[in-house]
Motif scaffolding. Structure first.
Motif, PDB file in Angstrom:
ATOM      1  N   ARG A 132      44.907  32.592  37.741  1.00 46.83           N
ATOM      2  CA  ARG A 132      44.652  31.305  38.206  1.00 46.83           C
ATOM      3  C   ARG A 132      45.629  30.342  37.920  1.00 46.83           C
ATOM      4  N   ALA A 133      46.285  29.514  38.852  1.00 47.83           N
ATOM      5  CA  ALA A 133      47.507  28.635  38.470  1.00 47.83           C
ATOM      6  C   ALA A 133      46.620  27.496  37.743  1.00 47.83           C
ATOM      7  N   PRO A 134      47.347  26.726  36.688  1.00 48.52           N
ATOM      8  CA  PRO A 134      46.825  26.000  35.875  1.00 48.52           C
ATOM      9  C   PRO A 134      46.858  24.506  36.833  1.00 48.52           C
ATOM     10  N   PRO A 135      46.058  23.713  36.178  1.00 46.35           N
ATOM     11  CA  PRO A 135      45.914  22.195  36.991  1.00 46.35           C
ATOM     12  C   PRO A 135      47.254  21.504  36.781  1.00 46.35           C
ATOM     13  N   GLN A 136      47.398  20.677  37.731  1.00 45.60           N
ATOM     14  CA  GLN A 136      48.665  19.895  37.548  1.00 45.60           C
ATOM     15  C   GLN A 136      48.250  18.395  37.075  1.00 45.60           C
ATOM     16  N   VAL A 137      46.973  18.122  36.971  1.00 44.43           N
ATOM     17  CA  VAL A 137      46.506  17.014  36.481  1.00 44.43           C
ATOM     18  C   VAL A 137      45.540  17.118  35.149  1.00 44.43           C
ATOM     19  N   GLU A 153      41.278   8.652  43.409  1.00 48.01           N
ATOM     20  CA  GLU A 153      42.148   8.862  44.336  1.00 48.01           C
ATOM     21  C   GLU A 153      42.889  10.008  44.107  1.00 48.01           C
ATOM     22  N   ILE A 154      43.173  10.994  44.873  1.00 49.08           N
ATOM     23  CA  ILE A 154      44.029  12.359  44.545  1.00 49.08           C
ATOM     24  C   ILE A 154      44.898  12.330  45.697  1.00 49.08           C
ATOM     25  N   ASP A 155      46.001  12.969  45.496  1.00 46.91           N
ATOM     26  CA  ASP A 155      46.904  13.473  46.390  1.00 46.91           C
ATOM     27  C   ASP A 155      46.802  15.066  46.270  1.00 46.91           C
ATOM     28  N   TYR A 156      46.647  15.499  47.712  1.00 51.47           N
ATOM     29  CA  TYR A 156      46.012  16.892  47.722  1.00 51.47           C
ATOM     30  C   TYR A 156      46.907  17.432  48.543  1.00 51.47           C
ATOM     31  N   THR A 157      47.268  18.766  48.400  1.00 45.42           N
ATOM     32  CA  THR A 157      48.008  19.628  49.321  1.00 45.42           C
ATOM     33  C   THR A 157      47.056  20.962  49.451  1.00 45.42           C
ATOM     34  N   ASP A 158      46.670  21.195  50.859  1.00 44.07           N
ATOM     35  CA  ASP A 158      45.781  22.093  51.164  1.00 44.07           C
ATOM     36  C   ASP A 158      46.191  23.309  51.109  1.00 44.07           C
ATOM     37  N   LEU A 159      45.510  24.335  51.525  1.00 49.54           N
ATOM     38  CA  LEU A 159      45.796  25.764  51.724  1.00 49.54           C
ATOM     39  C   LEU A 159      46.925  25.741  52.593  1.00 49.54           C
ATOM     40  N   ASN A 160      46.858  25.213  53.525  1.00 51.46           N
ATOM     41  CA  ASN A 160      47.966  25.399  54.751  1.00 51.46           C
ATOM     42  C   ASN A 160      49.493  24.418  54.279  1.00 51.46           C
ATOM     43  N   GLY A 161      49.323  23.886  53.341  1.00 49.16           N
ATOM     44  CA  GLY A 161      50.421  23.226  52.907  1.00 49.16           C
ATOM     45  C   GLY A 161      50.413  21.616  53.491  1.00 49.16           C
ATOM     46  N   ALA A 162      49.441  21.336  54.176  1.00 52.70           N
ATOM     47  CA  ALA A 162      49.482  20.174  54.624  1.00 52.70           C
ATOM     48  C   ALA A 162      48.988  18.988  53.023  1.00 52.70           C
ATOM     49  N   THR A 163      49.723  17.859  53.154  1.00 58.31           N
ATOM     50  CA  THR A 163      49.534  16.900  52.141  1.00 58.31           C
ATOM     51  C   THR A 163      48.858  15.811  52.464  1.00 58.31           C
ATOM     52  N   SER A 164      47.971  14.997  51.741  1.00 53.43           N
ATOM     53  CA  SER A 164      47.078  13.920  52.281  1.00 53.43           C
ATOM     54  C   SER A 164      46.639  13.165  50.676  1.00 53.43           C
ATOM     55  N   THR A 201      47.862  17.129  43.158  1.00 54.58           N
ATOM     56  CA  THR A 201      49.225  16.853  42.527  1.00 54.58           C
ATOM     57  C   THR A 201      49.201  15.481  41.667  1.00 54.58           C
ATOM     58  N   ALA A 202      48.282  14.542  41.911  1.00 49.37           N
ATOM     59  CA  ALA A 202      48.157  13.373  41.090  1.00 49.37           C
ATOM     60  C   ALA A 202      46.809  12.707  41.234  1.00 49.37           C
ATOM     61  N   LEU A 203      46.400  11.954  40.363  1.00 49.09           N
ATOM     62  CA  LEU A 203      44.952  11.459  40.243  1.00 49.09           C
ATOM     63  C   LEU A 203      44.975  10.092  39.842  1.00 49.09           C
ATOM     64  N   ARG A 204      44.271   9.265  40.291  1.00 49.00           N
ATOM     65  CA  ARG A 204      44.555   7.947  40.151  1.00 49.00           C
ATOM     66  C   ARG A 204      42.966   7.381  40.008  1.00 49.00           C
ATOM     67  N   GLN A 205      42.703   6.385  39.140  1.00 51.72           N
ATOM     68  CA  GLN A 205      41.286   6.092  39.030  1.00 51.72           C
ATOM     69  C   GLN A 205      41.139   4.821  40.122  1.00 51.72           C
TER      70      GLN A 205
END
Length: 236
Positions: A132-137, A153-164, A201-205
């Motif tokens: 299991r890959a470790p968390p980045q946050v 608020e999160i920066d996320y990369t889905d299983l298809n590689g799309a970021t949002s 990939t990133a997390l903000r309150q």
């Protein structure tokens, strides 16, 4: 660290380590200075804990009046150990450490015969270690947001590689050997989503509270799962 948490950690450490335990070892394990350690020992004694020993000789916790005696069957003791083994395979480090501390606290309250059974109930797992890959946050920040019902608020990369970038209301964590997920109400999709934590990939309150809606949202999620038991929430 809060004073109560520090004293609880000291008690747990004295239960866990073979007695007598030197002040230097206790200070190292609890992350305090020797001077603070001596003050904490005095505080515990003043609160009723029976701690034998002194500086230079080591300490032994002989009784913890804060916890009443408990009794478990041998099978129940083995079940507790097995649960801890499973937790070590699917949980994160903080959760695994908390489980080990809780188990040590339980063992410390057992009658002597059962305490010896617990210490000798050693079981081994021959399954391969989880991949299991470790968390980045910071996982603790996600757990705290769940408890405090705070949007993040999160920066996320889905299983298809799309970021949002999403604002989510985190509701709870889901563990398995291969994945670590957070169930959330996604404010972009306005629906329930399961996010792979290692893909955040990133997390903000965000500063937004969704209290007291967590319980109602979990109830809605469970109802939806009952109605569509063959489906799972879409990935983020």
């Amino acid at each position: 660290m809060a004073r109560t948490d520090r004293l609880m950690r000291l008690m747990d450490t004295m239960r866990r380590l073979p007695a007598p335990v030197t002040a230097a070892r206790l200070a190292e394990e609890t992350g305090v200075s020797p001077r603070q350690l001596y003050r904490d020992i005095a505080t515990l004694r003043a609160g009723g804990a029976l701690i034998d020993g002194e500086a230079g000789l080591g300490y032994r916790l002989t009784e913890d009046p804060a916890l009443p005696p408990q009794s478990f069957s041998r099978l129940e003791i083995e079940a507790l150990h097995l649960a801890m083994m499973a937790l070590g395979r699917i949980g994160d480090d903080d959760l695994t450490d908390a489980g080990a501390a809780a188990l040590a606290r339980i063992i410390a309250t057992l009658p002597e015969r059962q305490s010896q059974q617990a210490l000798h109930a050693i079981m081994h797992s021959f399954a391969p270690q989880p991949d299991r890959a470790p968390p980045q946050v910071d996982l603790a920040a996600i757990r705290e947001a769940c408890w405090q019902e705070q949007a993040i608020e999160i920066d996320y990369t889905d299983l298809n590689g799309a970021t949002s970038t999403r604002v989510i209301w985190p509701l709870g964590l889901s563990y398995s050997e291969r994945s670590l997920l957070v169930l959330a109400h996604c404010r972009l999709r306005m629906d329930f989503r399961m996010f792979h934590i290692n893909r955040i990939t990133a997390l903000r309150q965000s500063g937004e509270s969704f209290r007291p809606r967590r319980v109602a949202l979990l109830r809605d999620y469970r109802q939806a799962r009952r109605e569509e038991s063959h489906l799972t929430p879409p990935q983020g």
